[in-house]
Motif scaffolding. Structure first.
Motif, short mmCIF file in Angstrom:
data_model
loop_
_atom_site.label_atom_id
_atom_site.label_comp_id
_atom_site.label_asym_id
_atom_site.label_seq_id
_atom_site.Cartn_x
_atom_site.Cartn_y
_atom_site.Cartn_z
N PHE A 149 0.89 -1.12 0.05
CA PHE A 149 -0.11 -0.06 -0.21
C PHE A 149 0.96 1.37 0.01
O PHE A 149 0.78 2.23 -0.68
CB PHE A 149 -1.06 0.01 1.21
CG PHE A 149 -1.82 1.02 1.33
CD1 PHE A 149 -3.06 1.18 0.78
CD2 PHE A 149 -1.42 2.36 2.09
CE1 PHE A 149 -3.90 2.42 0.80
CE2 PHE A 149 -2.07 3.56 2.24
CZ PHE A 149 -3.29 3.50 1.53
N PHE A 150 1.83 1.34 0.87
CA PHE A 150 2.69 2.52 0.83
C PHE A 150 3.58 2.71 -0.20
O PHE A 150 4.07 3.80 -0.41
CB PHE A 150 3.57 2.54 2.45
CG PHE A 150 2.86 2.76 3.52
CD1 PHE A 150 2.19 4.22 3.65
CD2 PHE A 150 2.36 1.80 4.40
CE1 PHE A 150 1.39 4.34 4.75
CE2 PHE A 150 1.54 2.26 5.52
CZ PHE A 150 1.11 3.55 5.76
N ARG A 151 3.87 1.70 -0.85
CA ARG A 151 4.82 1.69 -2.16
C ARG A 151 3.91 1.87 -3.33
O ARG A 151 4.56 2.11 -4.31
CB ARG A 151 5.66 0.60 -2.27
CG ARG A 151 6.58 0.37 -0.79
CD ARG A 151 7.39 -0.95 -1.04
NE ARG A 151 8.48 -0.78 0.00
CZ ARG A 151 8.78 -2.12 0.87
NH1 ARG A 151 8.08 -3.05 0.37
NH2 ARG A 151 9.55 -2.01 1.54
N THR A 152 2.59 2.00 -3.30
CA THR A 152 1.77 2.47 -4.39
C THR A 152 1.34 3.73 -4.41
O THR A 152 0.46 4.22 -3.38
CB THR A 152 0.55 1.51 -4.43
OG1 THR A 152 1.02 0.19 -4.14
CG2 THR A 152 -0.23 1.45 -5.86
N THR A 153 1.74 4.60 -5.09
CA THR A 153 1.57 5.99 -5.19
C THR A 153 0.07 6.43 -5.27
O THR A 153 -0.49 7.29 -4.46
CB THR A 153 2.21 6.93 -6.25
OG1 THR A 153 3.74 6.64 -6.07
CG2 THR A 153 2.26 8.25 -6.31
N GLU A 154 -0.68 5.58 -6.12
CA GLU A 154 -2.04 5.99 -6.09
C GLU A 154 -2.68 5.56 -4.62
O GLU A 154 -3.55 6.52 -4.29
CB GLU A 154 -2.63 5.07 -7.32
CG GLU A 154 -4.25 5.25 -7.50
CD GLU A 154 -4.75 4.10 -8.55
OE1 GLU A 154 -5.48 3.27 -8.36
OE2 GLU A 154 -4.21 4.27 -9.78
N LYS A 155 -2.43 4.73 -4.12
CA LYS A 155 -3.08 4.36 -2.86
C LYS A 155 -2.62 5.34 -1.87
O LYS A 155 -3.35 5.72 -0.95
CB LYS A 155 -2.54 2.76 -2.46
CG LYS A 155 -3.26 1.80 -3.21
CD LYS A 155 -4.50 1.71 -3.07
CE LYS A 155 -5.33 0.73 -3.59
NZ LYS A 155 -6.94 0.81 -3.57
N THR B 100 -5.15 11.08 4.01
CA THR B 100 -5.27 12.70 4.13
C THR B 100 -3.89 13.21 4.71
O THR B 100 -3.30 12.31 5.17
CB THR B 100 -6.37 13.05 5.10
OG1 THR B 100 -6.15 12.68 6.11
CG2 THR B 100 -7.76 12.45 4.64
N PRO B 101 -3.80 14.55 4.75
CA PRO B 101 -2.78 15.02 5.46
C PRO B 101 -2.65 14.59 6.79
O PRO B 101 -1.71 14.27 7.53
CB PRO B 101 -2.67 16.36 5.39
CG PRO B 101 -3.58 16.55 3.93
CD PRO B 101 -4.40 15.42 3.90
N ILE C 192 0.28 8.38 11.01
CA ILE C 192 1.24 7.43 10.68
C ILE C 192 2.33 7.71 11.02
O ILE C 192 3.17 6.90 11.60
CB ILE C 192 0.95 6.80 9.20
CG1 ILE C 192 -0.44 6.24 9.02
CG2 ILE C 192 1.90 5.86 8.80
CD1 ILE C 192 -0.70 6.10 7.38
N PHE C 193 3.07 8.85 10.67
CA PHE C 193 4.27 9.18 10.79
C PHE C 193 4.73 9.44 12.43
O PHE C 193 5.78 8.62 12.76
CB PHE C 193 4.77 10.66 10.23
CG PHE C 193 6.03 11.25 10.34
CD1 PHE C 193 7.05 10.86 9.53
CD2 PHE C 193 6.17 11.94 11.56
CE1 PHE C 193 8.27 11.17 9.55
CE2 PHE C 193 7.62 12.39 11.59
CZ PHE C 193 8.58 11.98 10.72
#
Length: 72
Positions: free
Chosen positions: A15-21, A26-27, A33-34
């Motif tokens: 998921f995180f490596r898929t730019t579209e996903k 949201t910001p 997550i960060f």
């Protein structure tokens, strides 16, 4: 639709490596997550902070010291 119980760590990384996903987040999602993804304080290093600053082209800040056990 898959439930959270069926997702693996590999699914999360895909998921995180898929730019579209990733662009679906949201910001506020990204900040959450960060702020929560690292497992503990030992993950927070001078090198990591400086890499993040470079990745985001923040050239007016630099971490110069990390003193183990020191709290502000």
């Amino acid at each position: 639709m898959e439930t959270d119980q069926n997702r693996t760590g590999e699914d999360l990384m895909t998921f995180f490596r898929t730019t579209e996903k990733l662009n679906e987040l949201t910001p506020d999602d990204r900040v959450e997550i960060f702020r929560t993804v690292l497992s503990g304080s030992s993950d927070l290093t001078k090198e990591l902070f400086n890499e993040i600053l470079r990745d985001y082209s923040v050239d007016h800040l630099e971490v110069t010291a990390c003193n183990k056990g020191e709290k502000e």
